[in-house]
Enzyme design. Structure first.
Site, PDB file in Angstrom:
ATOM      1  N   GLY A  15      -5.041   2.716  -3.271  1.00 41.15           N
ATOM      2  CA  GLY A  15      -6.366   3.275  -3.462  1.00 41.15           C
ATOM      3  C   GLY A  15      -6.319   4.781  -3.604  1.00 41.15           C
ATOM      4  CE  LYS A  22      -4.699  -1.144  -1.806  1.00 37.93           C
ATOM      5  NZ  LYS A  22      -4.283  -0.504  -0.553  1.00 37.93           N
ATOM      6  CG  ASP A  77      -2.157   7.471   0.475  1.00 42.70           C
ATOM      7  OD1 ASP A  77      -2.538   8.645   0.557  1.00 42.70           O
ATOM      8  OD2 ASP A  77      -1.817   6.939  -0.596  1.00 42.70           O
ATOM      9  NE  ARG A 106     -12.100   9.103   1.126  1.00 45.93           N
ATOM     10  CZ  ARG A 106     -11.123   8.204   1.162  1.00 45.93           C
ATOM     11  NH1 ARG A 106     -10.003   8.482   1.808  1.00 45.93           N
ATOM     12  NH2 ARG A 106     -11.252   7.043   0.534  1.00 45.93           N
ATOM     13  CG  ASP A 117      -1.746   1.164   1.433  1.00 46.46           C
ATOM     14  OD1 ASP A 117      -2.340   1.610   0.435  1.00 46.46           O
ATOM     15  OD2 ASP A 117      -1.830   1.672   2.560  1.00 46.46           O
TER      16      ASP A 117
END
Length: 291
Positions: free
Chosen positions: A175, A219, A87, A130, A85
């Site tokens: 993501g 993923k 972030d 978002r 990943d």
């Protein structure tokens, strides 16, 4: 037979190793002799008679300031694939939260991010919500945000470079957004980079992302499609959308993670940085390489 690796860079003592042995013995296991990878940093203990979750829980309860990675001795310890990943894993922030800060919307966006990473919201719906808040933002703010806010996670360069030097393939699957993942992945030397694309028209964010959305299923798909036997793979992430790849990989590592990801992974790095993943694979400091 299991291998328990104790990790506390610069702070691991023989007393800690003895306490771990006592904890494993108290849980019904038979610990072997200690084998130090690097004195004061990391040490291996073999243990017989316990399942992995029991051994992990016993040592984590006994040593709250030490990271513990428990894996089968028979497993391919030095992995041939790293899938990560981005972030809050390879970098120290959540990019969408920092981007929202330039619009004065960080509290609203960060609250959604936190809930999504805890697994309380559908990931795609949370991402759409978002991104919609960023509609109309000048796209040039992305470059400013990347330069001012994005910092690599300690140990990230060492992890990727050392594994790559040993012949491992590396995949960054996020993501988040290509505008951040592309430069980060290139700086770290990842072989493949997969992320969502923010859509822009007339120099402004449209408030949407391209389809299909890169999510938890993606993923796991990237892991399965890499052509590496699962037992020779290591995955690392921090949120609920990382759970499928953490569960699927030969060694799934939750990194300073949310509770659901921590529970789903084979091991949790709670204290140290990403170099813990090198000790977990049996790399000594003298074998680490930078780019």
């Amino acid at each position: 037979m299991l291998l328990a690796t104790l990790i506390a860079a610069g702070a691991l003592s023989p007393g800690d190793v003895a306490a771990a042995s006592d904890a494993l013995r108290g849980a019904g296991g038979e610990p072997g002799a200690a084998a130090w990878l690097d004195a004061g940093d990391a040490c291996d203990l073999t243990v017989a008679g316990l399942d992995q979750p029991v051994a992990r829980a016993a040592v984590e309860a006994a040593l709250t300031a030490v990271d513990i990675v428990v894996q089968p001795v028979a497993a391919s310890r030095r992995k041939r694939l790293l899938i990560a990943d981005m972030d809050s894993t390879m970098i120290q922030c959540e990019c969408i939260d920092e981007l929202a800060d330039y619009a004065g919307l960080k509290p609203q966006v960060a609250a959604i991010t936190e809930a999504a990473m805890r697994g309380e919201l559908d990931f795609a719906a949370a991402l759409d919500a978002r991104v919609a808040l960023l509609k109309g933002m000048d796209a040039r703010v992305i470059d400013r945000c990347r330069a001012e806010r994005v910092r690599l996670m300690p140990g990230a360069k060492l992890l990727v470079a050392t594994m790559a030097r040993s012949g491992a393939r590396t995949i960054l699957v996020s993501g988040g957004f290509t505008a951040f993942a592309g430069p980060v992945g290139a700086e770290l030397g990842f072989d493949r980079i997969v992320a969502n694309r923010l859509l822009v028209e007339d120099g402004k964010l449209t408030g949407t992302v391209s389809r299909p959305i890169i999510d938890a299923a993606t993923k796991r798909f990237e892991l399965d499609g890499a052509g590496v036997p699962l037992e020779a793979t290591i995955a690392v992430g921090d949120g609920a959308n990382d759970i499928p790849m953490l569960e699927r990989a030969g060694l799934g590592i939750a990194y300073h993670a949310k509770p659901k990801a921590t529970a789903a992974a084979d091991a949790a790095i709670r204290i140290g940085d990403l170099t813990a993943l090198l000790w977990a694979q049996g790399y000594k400091r003298g074998e680490w390489v930078s780019q």
